[in-house]
Design a protein around this motif. Structure first.
Motif, mmCIF file in Angstrom:
data_model
loop_
_atom_site.group_PDB
_atom_site.id
_atom_site.type_symbol
_atom_site.label_atom_id
_atom_site.label_comp_id
_atom_site.label_asym_id
_atom_site.label_seq_id
_atom_site.Cartn_x
_atom_site.Cartn_y
_atom_site.Cartn_z
ATOM 1 N N UNK A 1 11.060 3.628 -5.131
ATOM 2 C CA UNK A 1 10.258 4.286 -4.092
ATOM 3 C C UNK A 1 8.935 4.765 -4.682
ATOM 4 N N UNK A 2 8.964 5.229 -5.912
ATOM 5 C CA UNK A 2 7.725 5.651 -6.572
ATOM 6 C C UNK A 2 6.847 4.436 -6.857
ATOM 7 N N UNK A 3 7.456 3.336 -7.231
ATOM 8 C CA UNK A 3 6.698 2.095 -7.429
ATOM 9 C C UNK A 3 6.009 1.689 -6.131
ATOM 10 N N UNK A 4 6.735 1.755 -5.027
ATOM 11 C CA UNK A 4 6.155 1.442 -3.724
ATOM 12 C C UNK A 4 5.001 2.387 -3.426
ATOM 13 N N UNK A 5 5.210 3.675 -3.637
ATOM 14 C CA UNK A 5 4.168 4.674 -3.386
ATOM 15 C C UNK A 5 2.912 4.363 -4.200
ATOM 16 N N UNK B 1 -2.662 2.508 -4.491
ATOM 17 C CA UNK B 1 -3.701 1.642 -5.046
ATOM 18 C C UNK B 1 -4.398 0.854 -3.936
ATOM 19 N N UNK B 2 -3.621 0.304 -3.013
ATOM 20 C CA UNK B 2 -4.224 -0.441 -1.905
ATOM 21 C C UNK B 2 -5.055 0.479 -1.003
ATOM 22 N N UNK B 3 -4.612 1.704 -0.867
ATOM 23 C CA UNK B 3 -5.357 2.683 -0.087
ATOM 24 C C UNK B 3 -6.712 2.964 -0.745
ATOM 25 N N UNK C 1 2.581 -4.871 1.430
ATOM 26 C CA UNK C 1 3.357 -4.217 0.369
ATOM 27 C C UNK C 1 4.426 -3.320 0.980
ATOM 28 N N UNK C 2 4.062 -2.570 2.012
ATOM 29 C CA UNK C 2 5.023 -1.696 2.687
ATOM 30 C C UNK C 2 6.196 -2.521 3.210
ATOM 31 N N UNK D 1 8.803 7.301 1.819
ATOM 32 C CA UNK D 1 8.720 8.693 2.252
ATOM 33 C C UNK D 1 8.168 8.755 3.671
ATOM 34 N N UNK D 2 8.425 9.870 4.309
ATOM 35 C CA UNK D 2 8.091 10.019 5.720
ATOM 36 C C UNK D 2 6.606 9.784 6.005
#
Length: 82
Positions: free
Chosen positions: A26-30, A35-37, A48-49, A60-61
């Motif tokens: 989940x942290x990897x996804x975040x 980065x994309x943001x 990616x999401x 996360x929410x």
């Protein structure tokens, strides 16, 4: 994420997830989404999401809310073009 810069998302996203040093997916996804943001890459953010969700990562929410907003904007832009 070099592959993302080269527009090779199909190989870049799985590569990032499999080679990230973080054990918590989940942290990897975040981190990937953050980065994309920063790069202002909304389409890549969505890809990616969706990849993360497909891999059974529960975002996360606030990421779930951000995804919905980005999808809504994308749909509105698509409708305006038609």
């Amino acid at each position: 994420m070099i592959s993302v810069q080269l527009a090779e998302a199909e190989t870049g996203i799985p590569y990032f997830f499999s080679n990230c040093m973080e054990n918590n997916k989940e942290i990897t996804l975040y981190r990937a989404l953050d980065l994309m943001n920063m790069m202002d890459e909304d389409d890549m953010w969505i890809q990616i999401y969706e990849y993360g969700v497909k891999k059974k990562i529960k975002p996360r929410e606030f990421l779930q809310e951000s995804y919905q907003k980005r999808i809504n904007v994308k749909m509105e832009n698509k409708n305006e073009q038609e």
